[in-house]
Design a protein around this motif. Structure first.
Motif, PDB file in Angstrom:
ATOM      1  N   VAL A  15       0.761  -1.157  -0.063  1.00 32.27           N
ATOM      2  CA  VAL A  15       0.029  -0.148   0.113  1.00 32.27           C
ATOM      3  C   VAL A  15       0.649   1.401  -0.175  1.00 32.27           C
ATOM      4  O   VAL A  15       2.015   0.947   0.270  1.00 32.27           O
ATOM      5  CB  VAL A  15      -1.106   0.061   1.146  1.00 32.27           C
ATOM      6  CG1 VAL A  15      -1.769  -1.296   1.064  1.00 32.27           C
ATOM      7  CG2 VAL A  15      -0.289   0.008   2.315  1.00 32.27           C
ATOM      8  N   LYS A  16       0.284   2.258  -0.405  1.00 29.24           N
ATOM      9  CA  LYS A  16       0.917   3.656  -0.258  1.00 29.24           C
ATOM     10  C   LYS A  16       1.383   3.994   1.115  1.00 29.24           C
ATOM     11  O   LYS A  16       0.858   3.336   2.169  1.00 29.24           O
ATOM     12  CB  LYS A  16       0.054   4.971  -0.848  1.00 29.24           C
ATOM     13  CG  LYS A  16      -0.278   4.804  -2.322  1.00 29.24           C
ATOM     14  CD  LYS A  16      -1.239   5.761  -2.671  1.00 29.24           C
ATOM     15  CE  LYS A  16      -1.237   5.724  -4.285  1.00 29.24           C
ATOM     16  NZ  LYS A  16      -2.100   6.953  -4.676  1.00 29.24           N
ATOM     17  N   SER A  51      -3.007   5.603   1.921  1.00 34.01           N
ATOM     18  CA  SER A  51      -4.283   6.219   1.165  1.00 34.01           C
ATOM     19  C   SER A  51      -4.664   5.418  -0.202  1.00 34.01           C
ATOM     20  O   SER A  51      -5.801   5.816  -0.862  1.00 34.01           O
ATOM     21  CB  SER A  51      -3.723   7.695   0.680  1.00 34.01           C
ATOM     22  OG  SER A  51      -2.693   7.538  -0.495  1.00 34.01           O
ATOM     23  N   GLY A  52      -3.938   4.563  -0.313  1.00 31.94           N
ATOM     24  CA  GLY A  52      -4.122   3.763  -1.561  1.00 31.94           C
ATOM     25  C   GLY A  52      -3.651   2.212  -1.689  1.00 31.94           C
ATOM     26  O   GLY A  52      -2.501   2.288  -1.056  1.00 31.94           O
ATOM     27  N   VAL A  53      -4.113   1.264  -2.317  1.00 25.22           N
ATOM     28  CA  VAL A  53      -3.523   0.156  -2.654  1.00 25.22           C
ATOM     29  C   VAL A  53      -2.507   0.133  -3.882  1.00 25.22           C
ATOM     30  O   VAL A  53      -3.089   0.613  -4.915  1.00 25.22           O
ATOM     31  CB  VAL A  53      -4.735  -0.974  -2.679  1.00 25.22           C
ATOM     32  CG1 VAL A  53      -4.179  -2.309  -3.116  1.00 25.22           C
ATOM     33  CG2 VAL A  53      -5.433  -0.951  -1.331  1.00 25.22           C
TER      34      VAL A  53
END
Length: 109
Positions: free
Chosen positions: A37-38, A42-44
């Motif tokens: 992930v980030k 905040s994101g994958v």
């Protein structure tokens, strides 16, 4: 310990010993998933991959995981830089760990 370097397009195989309250624990028979992930979560970056208790060198009774993420997942990574490996263990209770890593682009095709 230096953050592990993950090369895009390569198979990831990383030995990790997880701890609860500073101690190893028995996670034999658990369901374990991992993904990248980030860094700020905040994101994958990759899909979740189920981990195997049978991986060479794994000792789930002593919370040693051989984290494996196949090239089919890492080859699609375009981001380079700091990231996190998210590891989730479900042994009746769900727990999540994050490990710092660095993503770099592989140059040999």
């Amino acid at each position: 310990m230096t953050d592990p370097i993950i090369v895009t397009g390569d198979d990831v195989e990383l030995a990790v010993t997880l701890k609860k309250a500073g101690a190893t624990f028995d996670m034999a028979g658990a369901t374990i998933h991992a993904r990248i992930v980030k860094k700020d979560n905040s994101g994958v970056i990759t899909a979740s991959v189920e981990q195997s208790e049978a991986a060479n060198g794994a000792d789930w009774a002593n919370s040693r995981l051989i984290l494996e993420i196949p090239t089919t997942e890492t080859s699609g990574i375009t981001y380079q830089g700091p990231a996190l490996i998210e590891i989730q263990v479900n042994d009746g209770k769900k727990r999540t760990w994050f490990i710092d890593c660095k993503l770099v682009r592989g140059q040999i095709v």
